[in-house]
Enzyme design. Structure first.
Site, PDB file in Angstrom:
ATOM      1  N   LYS A  31       0.855  -1.197   0.000  1.00 32.11           N
ATOM      2  CA  LYS A  31       0.000   0.000   0.000  1.00 32.11           C
ATOM      3  C   LYS A  31       0.891   1.247   0.000  1.00 32.11           C
ATOM      4  O   LYS A  31       1.930   1.271   0.678  1.00 32.11           O
ATOM      5  CB  LYS A  31      -0.879  -0.045   1.247  1.00 32.11           C
ATOM      6  CG  LYS A  31      -1.999   0.989   1.299  1.00 32.11           C
ATOM      7  CD  LYS A  31      -2.876   0.716   2.539  1.00 32.11           C
ATOM      8  CE  LYS A  31      -4.013   1.699   2.684  1.00 32.11           C
ATOM      9  NZ  LYS A  31      -4.830   1.454   3.882  1.00 32.11           N
ATOM     10  N   SER A  61      -9.688   1.151   2.814  1.00 30.16           N
ATOM     11  CA  SER A  61      -8.835   1.955   1.976  1.00 30.16           C
ATOM     12  C   SER A  61      -7.730   1.173   1.281  1.00 30.16           C
ATOM     13  O   SER A  61      -7.144   1.649   0.320  1.00 30.16           O
ATOM     14  CB  SER A  61      -8.221   3.078   2.808  1.00 30.16           C
ATOM     15  OG  SER A  61      -7.375   2.545   3.814  1.00 30.16           O
ATOM     16  N   SER A  71     -10.130  -1.142   6.992  1.00 26.41           N
ATOM     17  CA  SER A  71      -9.416  -0.951   5.727  1.00 26.41           C
ATOM     18  C   SER A  71      -8.667  -2.174   5.224  1.00 26.41           C
ATOM     19  O   SER A  71      -8.176  -2.178   4.093  1.00 26.41           O
ATOM     20  CB  SER A  71      -8.452   0.228   5.818  1.00 26.41           C
ATOM     21  OG  SER A  71      -9.167   1.437   5.723  1.00 26.41           O
TER      22      SER A  71
END
Lengths: 469, 100
Positions: free
Chosen positions: A84, A159, A183
């Site tokens: 990420k 996310s 997330s």
């Protein structure tokens, strides 16, 4: 036969050990898949093609020189992964999918990526996310929206949507994400993979672009429970660079799944099933608890505080922490100036500043901190009666792209089933369990007391094994 | 549930606190969305917390200090590597005082 990029982490490590293929072949297979799919799915913000192949060549050389011992000393040697884009990677652009940091090259490395590097993992690239992790759909990325590999008109969740999409579409062997509340579990659920959020403080936050510092937890997105446990073994532990990491020594997470769930008590919180769940999700949740019963577990219906209080508590705490964390972005030392914030970051900072401001602090922030105590105590009492808690991971399956714009607190509403446990800093895993009538994946989660990762892995592996056979 | 009112001036003063320059359209948007969110979080009023202490950290850790030793740190060059404007090895910041 599976293509190399489709292998699980376990299969990849076994193949590298037995020299069935090289890290170069494995990495090349992932890069080929990225080339083929990512123009449409848009999981990656940055792809490190040459760097990854170079790392793979080095890994192959080490394996050739040292033999199988190389993989015993470096447990991820030669395994390609996606990270990420909110983990600082020295000299590699780290944007947190924000315009603010679009040209930021961190001068230091996060602890998570340092550990992965030491374990020999090959970094394929940095994945898309909601900008600064503010969202649950990856649509608030300041760059582009990631698509769900199961239906490209839908969101992968967020996310950590880019990482989840990359794993689900076999563009990598495993991926790293982070969760503040949902997330990891959310995108894992919507993309049909495993998302593992460890206890707050189990994995270092050093070098993670901060969202809400009191709940941010790095974790993994993998194809199996075993793989998630394998990654956690690399990541877990005290870090002098993060004062909130625990002194409790990590357990050995590389365990086999339990053979049965006999003598286990699993809590089924009534309040989690009272909220507005999509019918298919509700039905699967019931099937899931029946399955646990068949495996020998005792299902205990229990009262837990309604997650609707957690939506409110989390909204206040997270936005307050966001307004404080993003205050450091002045455009002087790094990043652009404050005019480059996207709509969602502004949205969160504005509310956070309001709930922290004189005159409102007691009514909102202080109140939320007190309710946090109630939530922590509520779980403590629950875990004196049961080993783990089971619930769906998300109230619905993947939504159409665009749906997230319909509420100023869309993320908080979507993450309703993850917020209570995140607020209390508890570990949880989301694993895929069937699909709805549109063939979209459904995820179920196990939540445990602090530092109960080993138990969660044992139970989740047992269930996963049964589902596969 | 209470209905919250937030004025244009309220929005402007919050924006000042977080150093954001908002357009008129954004001010209007926040004037509407902040009360919407406050309405949702009003639900916490249902819970009695009069005898509850706040929790700011769930780790149970306190007074965590770094070791009293000198550690390697960023070089000046690296520390400045992302700055838009530097002068003689220093960050250029906005002026605090106006020159006469």
């Amino acid at each position: 036969m599976k293509k190399l990029n489709e292998l699980t982490l376990k299969e990849a490590v076994e193949g590298l050990k037995s020299k069935a293929f090289s890290s170069y072949d494995l990495t090349k297979a992932c890069l080929t898949q990225i080339d083929a799919s990512d123009c449409e799915l848009k999981a990656f913000v940055t792809v490190l093609k040459e760097e990854a192949l170079e790392q793979a060549r080095t890994a192959d050389k080490t394996i050739n020189d040292m033999g199988v011992h190389a993989l015993e000393q470096h447990s991820l040697l030669g395994v390609p992964y996606a990270c990420k884009d909110n983990f600082s990677t020295q000299g590699i652009k780290t944007t947190a999918s924000s315009k603010m940091l679009e040209n930021y090259f961190p001068p230091f490395e996060s602890t998570v990526t340092t550990k992965l590097k030491k374990a020999g993992a090959v970094l394929l690239g940095k994945t898309n996310m909601d900008a600064f992790a503010h969202g649950s759909s990856t649509e608030t990325s300041d760059f582009f929206t990631t698509k769900n590999p199961h239906d490209k008109t839908r969101s992968p969740g967020g996310s950590s949507g880019g990482s989840a999409c990359a794993v689900a579409s076999n563009m990598c062997i495993f991926a790293i994400g982070s969760e503040t509340a949902g997330s990891l579990r959310g995108p894992a659920s919507w993309c049909g993979i495993v998302g593992f959020k460890p206890t707050y403080g189990r994995v270092s936050r050093y070098g993670l672009v901060a969202m809400a510092s009191s709940t941010d937890s790095p974790g993994s997105l993998t194809k199996t429970v075993y793989d998630g446990a394998y990654v956690l073994k690399v990541l877990a532990g005290k870090d002098p660079l993060d004062a909130t990491t625990s002194l409790t020594l990590p357990d050995d997470y590389s365990i086999r799944g339990l053979e049965s769930l006999k003598s286990l008590k699993i809590g089924k919180p009534k309040s989690y099933f009272k909220i507005d769940l999509e019918p298919a999700v509700r039905k699967q949740a019931e099937n899931f608890t029946d399955l646990l019963k068949n495996l020998g577990a005792e299902i205990v219906e229990m009262n837990l505080l309604s997650p609707k209080y957690s939506i409110a508590t989390y909204t206040i705490l997270q936005r307050s922490e966001v307004s404080s964390n993003l205050a450091r972005l002045d455009g002087i030392r790094y990043g652009n100036d404050r005019t480059s914030f996207g709509a969602e970051a502004k949205n969160r900072m504005m509310l956070g500043a309001y709930t922290l401001s004189a005159g409102y602090y007691d009514e909102y922030y202080a109140k939320a901190q007190k309710v946090r105590t109630l939530i922590v105590d509520d779980f403590r009492k629950a875990f004196s009666r049961v080993d783990l808690i089971v619930a769906p991971s998300m109230p619905c399956t993947a939504l159409k792209i665009g749906e997230s714009q319909k509420s100023p607190i869309f993320g908080e509403l979507m993450d309703v089933l993850a917020e209570p446990s995140s607020i209390a800093g508890l570990p949880a895993i989301s694993l895929p369990f069937g699909v709805d009538e549109k063939n979209l994946p459904i995820g179920m989660q196990f939540i445990g007391p602090q530092f109960s990762e080993k138990k969660i892995i044992g139970v989740a592996s047992c269930v996963e094994e049964l589902c596969q056979h | 549930m209470d209905s919250h009112k937030v004025s244009v001036d309220d929005v402007r003063s919050i924006a000042k606190l977080v150093k954001l320059e908002l357009t008129d359209a954004e001010i209007e948007k926040f004037r509407q969305t902040i009360p919407q969110t406050l309405d949702v979080i009003d639900i916490l009023k249902e819970l009695d917390t009069s005898k509850t202490l706040p929790t700011s950290s769930v780790t149970g850790l306190s007074n965590v200090f770094a070791g009293d030793s000198v550690e390697a740190t960023l070089s000046q060059k690296l520390a400045l590597s992302n700055a838009k404007e530097i002068s003689r090895g220093l960050f250029v910041t906005k002026a605090v005082f106006d020159r006469p």
